[in-house]
Scaffold this motif. Structure first.
Motif, PDB file in Angstrom:
ATOM      1  N   ASP A  27       0.817  -1.213   0.000  1.00 37.57           N
ATOM      2  CA  ASP A  27       0.000   0.000   0.000  1.00 37.57           C
ATOM      3  C   ASP A  27       0.854   1.268   0.000  1.00 37.57           C
ATOM      4  O   ASP A  27       0.349   2.363   0.268  1.00 37.57           O
ATOM      5  CB  ASP A  27      -0.956   0.002   1.185  1.00 37.57           C
ATOM      6  CG  ASP A  27      -0.246   0.129   2.522  1.00 37.57           C
ATOM      7  OD1 ASP A  27       0.976  -0.120   2.575  1.00 37.57           O
ATOM      8  OD2 ASP A  27      -0.911   0.475   3.506  1.00 37.57           O
ATOM      9  N   ASP A  30      -0.485   4.079  -2.212  1.00 34.39           N
ATOM     10  CA  ASP A  30      -1.682   4.692  -1.634  1.00 34.39           C
ATOM     11  C   ASP A  30      -1.306   5.650  -0.502  1.00 34.39           C
ATOM     12  O   ASP A  30      -1.860   6.745  -0.389  1.00 34.39           O
ATOM     13  CB  ASP A  30      -2.638   3.622  -1.106  1.00 34.39           C
ATOM     14  CG  ASP A  30      -3.128   2.698  -2.201  1.00 34.39           C
ATOM     15  OD1 ASP A  30      -3.209   3.147  -3.366  1.00 34.39           O
ATOM     16  OD2 ASP A  30      -3.424   1.526  -1.890  1.00 34.39           O
ATOM     17  N   GLN A  31      -0.361   5.247   0.331  1.00 35.30           N
ATOM     18  CA  GLN A  31       0.106   6.126   1.409  1.00 35.30           C
ATOM     19  C   GLN A  31       0.804   7.356   0.844  1.00 35.30           C
ATOM     20  O   GLN A  31       0.645   8.460   1.362  1.00 35.30           O
ATOM     21  CB  GLN A  31       1.044   5.368   2.339  1.00 35.30           C
ATOM     22  CG  GLN A  31       0.344   4.340   3.180  1.00 35.30           C
ATOM     23  CD  GLN A  31       1.295   3.610   4.099  1.00 35.30           C
ATOM     24  OE1 GLN A  31       2.484   3.903   4.174  1.00 35.30           O
ATOM     25  NE2 GLN A  31       0.779   2.644   4.817  1.00 35.30           N
ATOM     26  N   TYR A  32       1.593   7.179  -0.214  1.00 34.08           N
ATOM     27  CA  TYR A  32       2.264   8.305  -0.870  1.00 34.08           C
ATOM     28  C   TYR A  32       1.236   9.306  -1.394  1.00 34.08           C
ATOM     29  O   TYR A  32       1.389  10.519  -1.197  1.00 34.08           O
ATOM     30  CB  TYR A  32       3.146   7.785  -2.010  1.00 34.08           C
ATOM     31  CG  TYR A  32       3.532   8.826  -3.020  1.00 34.08           C
ATOM     32  CD1 TYR A  32       4.463   9.818  -2.707  1.00 34.08           C
ATOM     33  CD2 TYR A  32       2.966   8.835  -4.289  1.00 34.08           C
ATOM     34  CE1 TYR A  32       4.814  10.783  -3.638  1.00 34.08           C
ATOM     35  CE2 TYR A  32       3.318   9.786  -5.225  1.00 34.08           C
ATOM     36  CZ  TYR A  32       4.243  10.764  -4.891  1.00 34.08           C
ATOM     37  OH  TYR A  32       4.579  11.723  -5.816  1.00 34.08           O
ATOM     38  N   ARG A  33       0.183   8.817  -2.045  1.00 34.24           N
ATOM     39  CA  ARG A  33      -0.849   9.718  -2.570  1.00 34.24           C
ATOM     40  C   ARG A  33      -1.557  10.462  -1.453  1.00 34.24           C
ATOM     41  O   ARG A  33      -1.816  11.659  -1.565  1.00 34.24           O
ATOM     42  CB  ARG A  33      -1.862   8.930  -3.393  1.00 34.24           C
ATOM     43  CG  ARG A  33      -1.283   8.489  -4.724  1.00 34.24           C
ATOM     44  CD  ARG A  33      -2.269   7.722  -5.547  1.00 34.24           C
ATOM     45  NE  ARG A  33      -3.510   8.482  -5.694  1.00 34.24           N
ATOM     46  CZ  ARG A  33      -4.665   7.946  -6.044  1.00 34.24           C
ATOM     47  NH1 ARG A  33      -4.745   6.668  -6.299  1.00 34.24           N
ATOM     48  NH2 ARG A  33      -5.742   8.685  -6.162  1.00 34.24           N
ATOM     49  N   SER A  34      -1.855   9.782  -0.354  1.00 34.51           N
ATOM     50  CA  SER A  34      -2.506  10.439   0.787  1.00 34.51           C
ATOM     51  C   SER A  34      -1.603  11.510   1.377  1.00 34.51           C
ATOM     52  O   SER A  34      -2.054  12.611   1.684  1.00 34.51           O
ATOM     53  CB  SER A  34      -2.848   9.414   1.868  1.00 34.51           C
ATOM     54  OG  SER A  34      -3.765   8.483   1.395  1.00 34.51           O
ATOM     55  N   HIS A  35      -0.323  11.184   1.528  1.00 32.89           N
ATOM     56  CA  HIS A  35       0.625  12.143   2.080  1.00 32.89           C
ATOM     57  C   HIS A  35       0.795  13.335   1.132  1.00 32.89           C
ATOM     58  O   HIS A  35       0.869  14.484   1.577  1.00 32.89           O
ATOM     59  CB  HIS A  35       1.974  11.480   2.339  1.00 32.89           C
ATOM     60  CG  HIS A  35       2.997  12.419   2.876  1.00 32.89           C
ATOM     61  ND1 HIS A  35       2.985  12.847   4.183  1.00 32.89           N
ATOM     62  CD2 HIS A  35       4.051  13.032   2.291  1.00 32.89           C
ATOM     63  CE1 HIS A  35       3.990  13.686   4.372  1.00 32.89           C
ATOM     64  NE2 HIS A  35       4.651  13.812   3.241  1.00 32.89           N
ATOM     65  N   HIS A  36       0.860  13.071  -0.148  1.00 29.01           N
ATOM     66  CA  HIS A  36       1.035  14.140  -1.138  1.00 29.01           C
ATOM     67  C   HIS A  36      -0.160  15.098  -1.117  1.00 29.01           C
ATOM     68  O   HIS A  36       0.003  16.310  -1.245  1.00 29.01           O
ATOM     69  CB  HIS A  36       1.208  13.549  -2.531  1.00 29.01           C
ATOM     70  CG  HIS A  36       1.630  14.540  -3.566  1.00 29.01           C
ATOM     71  ND1 HIS A  36       0.732  15.296  -4.257  1.00 29.01           N
ATOM     72  CD2 HIS A  36       2.849  14.902  -4.007  1.00 29.01           C
ATOM     73  CE1 HIS A  36       1.370  16.090  -5.093  1.00 29.01           C
ATOM     74  NE2 HIS A  36       2.663  15.860  -4.966  1.00 29.01           N
ATOM     75  N   ALA A  37      -1.353  14.552  -0.934  1.00 34.48           N
ATOM     76  CA  ALA A  37      -2.554  15.387  -0.875  1.00 34.48           C
ATOM     77  C   ALA A  37      -2.589  16.215   0.409  1.00 34.48           C
ATOM     78  O   ALA A  37      -3.011  17.376   0.401  1.00 34.48           O
ATOM     79  CB  ALA A  37      -3.800  14.525  -0.975  1.00 34.48           C
ATOM     80  N   ALA A  38      -2.120  15.625   1.509  1.00 37.23           N
ATOM     81  CA  ALA A  38      -2.168  16.319   2.795  1.00 37.23           C
ATOM     82  C   ALA A  38      -1.055  17.347   2.938  1.00 37.23           C
ATOM     83  O   ALA A  38      -1.250  18.381   3.581  1.00 37.23           O
ATOM     84  CB  ALA A  38      -2.078  15.305   3.932  1.00 37.23           C
TER      85      ALA A  38
END
Length: 67
Positions: A27, A30-38
């Protein structure tokens, strides 16, 4: 009654599967995308292939032994 047991079992299996994916690193994108958005860094979001290629490069470059 059976449906509530089935729901709890399904929820438990989903959590177990998410835990296994985290342990295996599956995952990571998925974690990278969440972090990038935040926390936007000003860099564009990498696609999945570029992310994994960069991750492999970072993992396998440099010293790979202790002695």
């Amino acid at each position: 009654m059976i449906s509530s047991v089935a729901r709890r079992l399904s929820r438990g299996l989903s959590r177990l599967w998410a835990f296994i994916r985290t342990l295996a690193g599956d995952d990571a994108y998925d974690q990278y995308r969440s972090h990038h958005a935040a926390c936007p860094s000003g860099r564009p979001l990498m696609d999945r292939q570029a992310f994994y290629l960069e991750r492999q490069q970072r993992k396998w470059s440099g010293v790979n032994r202790c002695c």
